[in-house]
Design a protein around this motif. Structure first.
Motif, PDB file in Angstrom:
ATOM      1  N   THR A 153       1.746  16.288   7.294  1.00  0.00           N
ATOM      2  CA  THR A 153       2.378  17.174   6.415  1.00  0.00           C
ATOM      3  C   THR A 153       1.762  18.103   5.999  1.00  0.00           C
ATOM      4  O   THR A 153       0.973  18.295   5.185  1.00  0.00           O
ATOM      5  N   ASN A 154       1.677  19.286   6.742  1.00  0.00           N
ATOM      6  CA  ASN A 154       0.408  20.608   6.690  1.00  0.00           C
ATOM      7  C   ASN A 154       1.466  21.587   6.599  1.00  0.00           C
ATOM      8  O   ASN A 154       2.432  21.841   7.284  1.00  0.00           O
ATOM      9  N   LEU A 155       1.063  22.461   5.506  1.00  0.00           N
ATOM     10  CA  LEU A 155       1.386  23.821   5.623  1.00  0.00           C
ATOM     11  C   LEU A 155       0.298  25.047   5.898  1.00  0.00           C
ATOM     12  O   LEU A 155      -0.779  24.689   5.549  1.00  0.00           O
ATOM     13  N   LEU A 174      -4.825  26.598   7.269  1.00  0.00           N
ATOM     14  CA  LEU A 174      -4.050  25.528   6.383  1.00  0.00           C
ATOM     15  C   LEU A 174      -4.250  25.615   4.831  1.00  0.00           C
ATOM     16  O   LEU A 174      -5.326  25.840   4.616  1.00  0.00           O
ATOM     17  N   ILE A 175      -3.063  25.610   4.288  1.00  0.00           N
ATOM     18  CA  ILE A 175      -3.117  25.858   2.780  1.00  0.00           C
ATOM     19  C   ILE A 175      -2.988  24.751   2.057  1.00  0.00           C
ATOM     20  O   ILE A 175      -3.116  24.559   0.651  1.00  0.00           O
ATOM     21  N   ALA A 176      -2.062  23.630   2.574  1.00  0.00           N
ATOM     22  CA  ALA A 176      -1.638  22.475   1.899  1.00  0.00           C
ATOM     23  C   ALA A 176      -1.625  21.185   2.893  1.00  0.00           C
ATOM     24  O   ALA A 176      -1.094  21.663   3.970  1.00  0.00           O
ATOM     25  N   ARG A 177      -1.698  19.971   2.327  1.00  0.00           N
ATOM     26  CA  ARG A 177      -1.161  18.867   3.030  1.00  0.00           C
ATOM     27  C   ARG A 177      -1.122  17.614   2.381  1.00  0.00           C
ATOM     28  O   ARG A 177      -1.225  17.840   1.080  1.00  0.00           O
ATOM     29  N   SER A 178      -0.478  16.672   3.037  1.00  0.00           N
ATOM     30  CA  SER A 178      -0.338  15.096   2.187  1.00  0.00           C
ATOM     31  C   SER A 178      -1.527  14.557   1.854  1.00  0.00           C
ATOM     32  O   SER A 178      -2.698  14.693   3.114  1.00  0.00           O
ATOM     33  N   LYS A 179      -1.881  14.249   0.963  1.00  0.00           N
ATOM     34  CA  LYS A 179      -3.013  13.500   0.331  1.00  0.00           C
ATOM     35  C   LYS A 179      -3.168  12.042   1.036  1.00  0.00           C
ATOM     36  O   LYS A 179      -3.939  11.286   0.790  1.00  0.00           O
ATOM     37  N   ASP A 180      -2.061  11.484   1.528  1.00  0.00           N
ATOM     38  CA  ASP A 180      -1.765  10.027   1.931  1.00  0.00           C
ATOM     39  C   ASP A 180      -0.691  10.146   3.093  1.00  0.00           C
ATOM     40  O   ASP A 180      -1.050  10.676   4.146  1.00  0.00           O
ATOM     41  N   ASP A 181       0.166   9.483   2.851  1.00  0.00           N
ATOM     42  CA  ASP A 181       1.130   9.347   3.631  1.00  0.00           C
ATOM     43  C   ASP A 181       1.843  10.811   4.390  1.00  0.00           C
ATOM     44  O   ASP A 181       2.152  11.469   3.540  1.00  0.00           O
ATOM     45  N   ALA A 182       2.206  10.799   5.764  1.00  0.00           N
ATOM     46  CA  ALA A 182       2.912  11.890   6.091  1.00  0.00           C
ATOM     47  C   ALA A 182       4.324  11.839   5.667  1.00  0.00           C
ATOM     48  O   ALA A 182       4.845  10.800   5.450  1.00  0.00           O
ATOM     49  N   ALA A 183       5.285  12.808   5.692  1.00  0.00           N
ATOM     50  CA  ALA A 183       6.737  12.805   5.437  1.00  0.00           C
ATOM     51  C   ALA A 183       7.365  11.736   6.208  1.00  0.00           C
ATOM     52  O   ALA A 183       8.266  10.997   5.985  1.00  0.00           O
ATOM     53  N   GLY A 184       7.021  11.818   7.547  1.00  0.00           N
ATOM     54  CA  GLY A 184       7.677  10.987   8.571  1.00  0.00           C
ATOM     55  C   GLY A 184       7.292   9.522   8.459  1.00  0.00           C
ATOM     56  O   GLY A 184       8.249   8.638   8.600  1.00  0.00           O
ATOM     57  N   GLU A 185       6.180   9.418   7.832  1.00  0.00           N
ATOM     58  CA  GLU A 185       5.696   8.126   7.781  1.00  0.00           C
ATOM     59  C   GLU A 185       6.494   7.471   6.443  1.00  0.00           C
ATOM     60  O   GLU A 185       6.994   6.210   6.558  1.00  0.00           O
ATOM     61  N   ARG A 220       8.983  11.876  -7.784  1.00  0.00           N
ATOM     62  CA  ARG A 220       8.489  13.014  -6.946  1.00  0.00           C
ATOM     63  C   ARG A 220       6.930  13.211  -7.245  1.00  0.00           C
ATOM     64  O   ARG A 220       6.710  13.456  -8.447  1.00  0.00           O
ATOM     65  N   ALA A 221       6.216  12.956  -6.401  1.00  0.00           N
ATOM     66  CA  ALA A 221       4.605  12.854  -6.778  1.00  0.00           C
ATOM     67  C   ALA A 221       4.202  14.328  -6.780  1.00  0.00           C
ATOM     68  O   ALA A 221       4.588  15.157  -6.039  1.00  0.00           O
ATOM     69  N   LEU A 222       3.137  14.677  -7.609  1.00  0.00           N
ATOM     70  CA  LEU A 222       2.681  15.996  -7.801  1.00  0.00           C
ATOM     71  C   LEU A 222       3.671  17.301  -7.761  1.00  0.00           C
ATOM     72  O   LEU A 222       3.972  17.973  -7.031  1.00  0.00           O
ATOM     73  N   PRO A 223       4.391  16.909  -8.851  1.00  0.00           N
ATOM     74  CA  PRO A 223       5.534  17.703  -9.005  1.00  0.00           C
ATOM     75  C   PRO A 223       5.235  19.259  -9.474  1.00  0.00           C
ATOM     76  O   PRO A 223       5.979  20.193  -9.314  1.00  0.00           O
ATOM     77  N   SER A 224       3.835  19.696  -9.633  1.00  0.00           N
ATOM     78  CA  SER A 224       3.630  20.847 -10.120  1.00  0.00           C
ATOM     79  C   SER A 224       3.541  21.770  -8.999  1.00  0.00           C
ATOM     80  O   SER A 224       2.949  21.491  -8.004  1.00  0.00           O
ATOM     81  N   LYS A 225       4.188  23.071  -9.333  1.00  0.00           N
ATOM     82  CA  LYS A 225       4.221  24.058  -8.207  1.00  0.00           C
ATOM     83  C   LYS A 225       3.030  24.503  -7.908  1.00  0.00           C
ATOM     84  O   LYS A 225       2.552  25.473  -6.832  1.00  0.00           O
ATOM     85  N   GLU A 226       2.163  24.323  -8.941  1.00  0.00           N
ATOM     86  CA  GLU A 226       0.758  24.919  -8.739  1.00  0.00           C
ATOM     87  C   GLU A 226      -0.010  24.301  -7.607  1.00  0.00           C
ATOM     88  O   GLU A 226      -0.960  24.943  -6.820  1.00  0.00           O
ATOM     89  N   ASP A 227      -0.010  22.907  -7.702  1.00  0.00           N
ATOM     90  CA  ASP A 227      -0.547  22.103  -6.389  1.00  0.00           C
ATOM     91  C   ASP A 227       0.212  21.956  -5.250  1.00  0.00           C
ATOM     92  O   ASP A 227       1.363  21.429  -5.367  1.00  0.00           O
ATOM     93  N   LEU A 228       0.057  22.554  -4.148  1.00  0.00           N
ATOM     94  CA  LEU A 228       0.730  22.625  -3.018  1.00  0.00           C
ATOM     95  C   LEU A 228       0.863  21.450  -2.056  1.00  0.00           C
ATOM     96  O   LEU A 228       1.592  21.412  -1.133  1.00  0.00           O
ATOM     97  N   ASN A 229      -0.141  20.395  -2.504  1.00  0.00           N
ATOM     98  CA  ASN A 229      -0.250  19.366  -1.734  1.00  0.00           C
ATOM     99  C   ASN A 229       0.750  18.277  -1.848  1.00  0.00           C
ATOM    100  O   ASN A 229       1.737  18.518  -2.799  1.00  0.00           O
ATOM    101  N   PHE A 230       1.005  17.524  -0.836  1.00  0.00           N
ATOM    102  CA  PHE A 230       2.070  16.152  -1.128  1.00  0.00           C
ATOM    103  C   PHE A 230       1.478  15.066  -1.376  1.00  0.00           C
ATOM    104  O   PHE A 230       0.159  15.085  -0.803  1.00  0.00           O
ATOM    105  N   SER A 231       2.244  14.162  -1.765  1.00  0.00           N
ATOM    106  CA  SER A 231       1.916  12.585  -1.950  1.00  0.00           C
ATOM    107  C   SER A 231       3.045  11.884  -1.610  1.00  0.00           C
ATOM    108  O   SER A 231       4.039  11.915  -2.438  1.00  0.00           O
ATOM    109  N   PHE A 232       3.159  10.823  -0.577  1.00  0.00           N
ATOM    110  CA  PHE A 232       4.186  10.275  -0.317  1.00  0.00           C
ATOM    111  C   PHE A 232       3.933   8.603  -0.385  1.00  0.00           C
ATOM    112  O   PHE A 232       5.082   8.099  -0.107  1.00  0.00           O
ATOM    113  N   SER A 233       2.630   8.159  -0.565  1.00  0.00           N
ATOM    114  CA  SER A 233       2.370   6.774  -0.619  1.00  0.00           C
ATOM    115  C   SER A 233       3.205   5.952  -1.614  1.00  0.00           C
ATOM    116  O   SER A 233       3.531   5.037  -1.559  1.00  0.00           O
ATOM    117  N   GLY A 234       3.254   6.647  -3.001  1.00  0.00           N
ATOM    118  CA  GLY A 234       3.774   5.942  -4.067  1.00  0.00           C
ATOM    119  C   GLY A 234       5.191   5.664  -3.810  1.00  0.00           C
ATOM    120  O   GLY A 234       5.956   4.754  -4.357  1.00  0.00           O
TER     121      GLY A 234
END
Ligand code: KG4
Ligand code: ZN
Length: 356
Positions: A153-155, A174-185, A220-234
């Motif tokens: 999950t990369n931007l 590359l400006i952002a990505r998932s810190k753990d699982d990908a969206a598809g995962e 929704r993990a990392l809800p702040s719009k300042e942090d463009l990264n994702f997290s889906f493991s939780g």
């Protein structure tokens, strides 16, 4: 006007795919034509294990790759000798699976005396959006590219046409990505909890059509719009607890559409929020969503509704892994003068986790 024809080979995970793509350039316009695109999916052989088994993937690629390439050349009514280059995914991916494609591509390039283009799998996904139509898309730059797949999950922000890129320019965007699982995962793991076969993304999408996305609230993990990264493991843990409690209270079967819709909404909400925030922050004039999850109906409809800039996605068969996107990225490399000659490609290796 320049015109090149390239064979693209993709074996980075569980799809063995080969394709011949023609690229014609007129001024700065890119006209891609997919002359053939043959994919052997391994989904059925991995399904009993609930995920991709790397050793089985490599062995199956070995068994199928020659037939896949033969079908790609015969569908396009072309032989390899008449092509301008061979392109292959050499990173990132399952190393044994990648090696099958890389070794085959090297052997073909050597035998037919063709240059070889080593393609980053995600750059391939990014180029899939250009394969969409017979007339060139009105894509404007800077372009925000969201690669949303089973593994990533990369931007990325792309500042100009791929014809003008310097080497590695895409990866450096590359400006952002998932810190753990990908969206598809996240889709696949939660779909499994709901009892759907692997890979469950499309089943969850289908089940969600008749469900209420507000029936259950998932975090929704990392809800702040300042942090463009994702997290889906939780999400998997929250979904698992929720599903256990619904099963206890019952009736579970009746609640599957509501659970699917609520889980999907949590994943899609994170994607939409971050993609739109990244678009604003980097003043992008258009958005491309590529990779398997780009096929998700809720993601598509929300992006079309909520984005102020045009949103593009490839057709369904080019969203998931395919040789055409690799051929397209290879054709662009060839025109940019980045293809490898014999003394360079003999040392080419497969890389599971490239640094960028
Ligand atoms: O790009 P891809 O073929 O493989 C990777 O490079 O990872 O993406 C496969 C992923 C799987 O996780 C699959 O469940 C997901 O794309 N997918 C979907 C849908 N169709 C495929 N996820 C959500 N909704 C869909 N309709
Ligand atoms: Zn992929």
């Amino acid at each position: 006007m320049k015109s090149v024809r390239v064979l693209g080979i993709e074996t980075s995970c569980d799809e063995c795919s080969a394709s011949i793509v023609e690229l014609k350039t007129e001024d700065s316009h890119l006209h891609f034509k997919v002359l053939s695109n043959v994919t052997h999916s391994q989904i059925d052989i991995h399904a009993p294990y609930g995920g991709v088994v790397p050793e089985i993937a490599s062995r199956n690629h070995l068994e199928t790759i020659h037939a896949v390439i033969d079908n790609a050349t015969s569908d396009a009514q072309m032989d390899i000798g008449s092509l301008d280059a061979i392109a292959v995914t050499n990173r990132p991916g399952l190393v044994g699976a990648l090696l099958v494609g890389v070794s085959t591509a090297k052997a073909l390039a050597y035998a037919y005396e063709k240059p070889l283009c080593a393609v980053h799998h995600l750059e391939g996904h990014a180029m899939s959006v250009l394969l969409n139509t017979t007339s060139p898309l009105p894509i404007q730059y800077p372009l925000l590219i969201a690669v949303v797949s089973g593994g990533h999950t990369n931007l990325y922000v792309v500042k100009r046409s791929p014809l003008e890129w310097e080497p590695h320019e895409f990866q450096q965007g590359l400006i952002a990505r998932s810190k753990d699982d990908a969206a598809g995962e996240a889709f696949d793991k939660t779909a499994k909890l709901l009892g759907f076969p692997y890979p469950g993304g499309k089943y969850l999408d289908e089940a969600a059509q008749s469900g209420n996305p507000e029936r259950y609230h998932l975090p929704r993990a990392l809800p702040s719009k300042e942090d463009l990264n994702f997290s889906f493991s939780g999400l998997k843990t929250s979904a698992s607890l929720l599903i256990q409690s619904v099963k206890k209270e019952g009736p579970f079967e009746k609640e599957i559409p509501n659970l699917a819709a609520s889980i999907q909404e949590a994943i899609v909400d994170s994607l939409v929020t971050k993609i739109l925030a990244a678009t604003d922050k980097h003043t992008c004039k258009a958005i491309a969503i590529v990779g398997g999850v780009a096929a998700n109906s809720r993601l598509k409809s929300r992006m079309q509704k909520e984005s102020k800039v045009p949103v593009f996605s490839p057709p369904l068969n080019l969203c998931t892994d395919n040789g055409a996107m690799i051929a397209a990225a290879g054709a662009l490399q060839l025109l940019r003068g980045e293809s490898l000659e014999l003394n360079q490609y003999l040392r080419l290796n497969a890389i599971a986790y490239p640094p960028i």
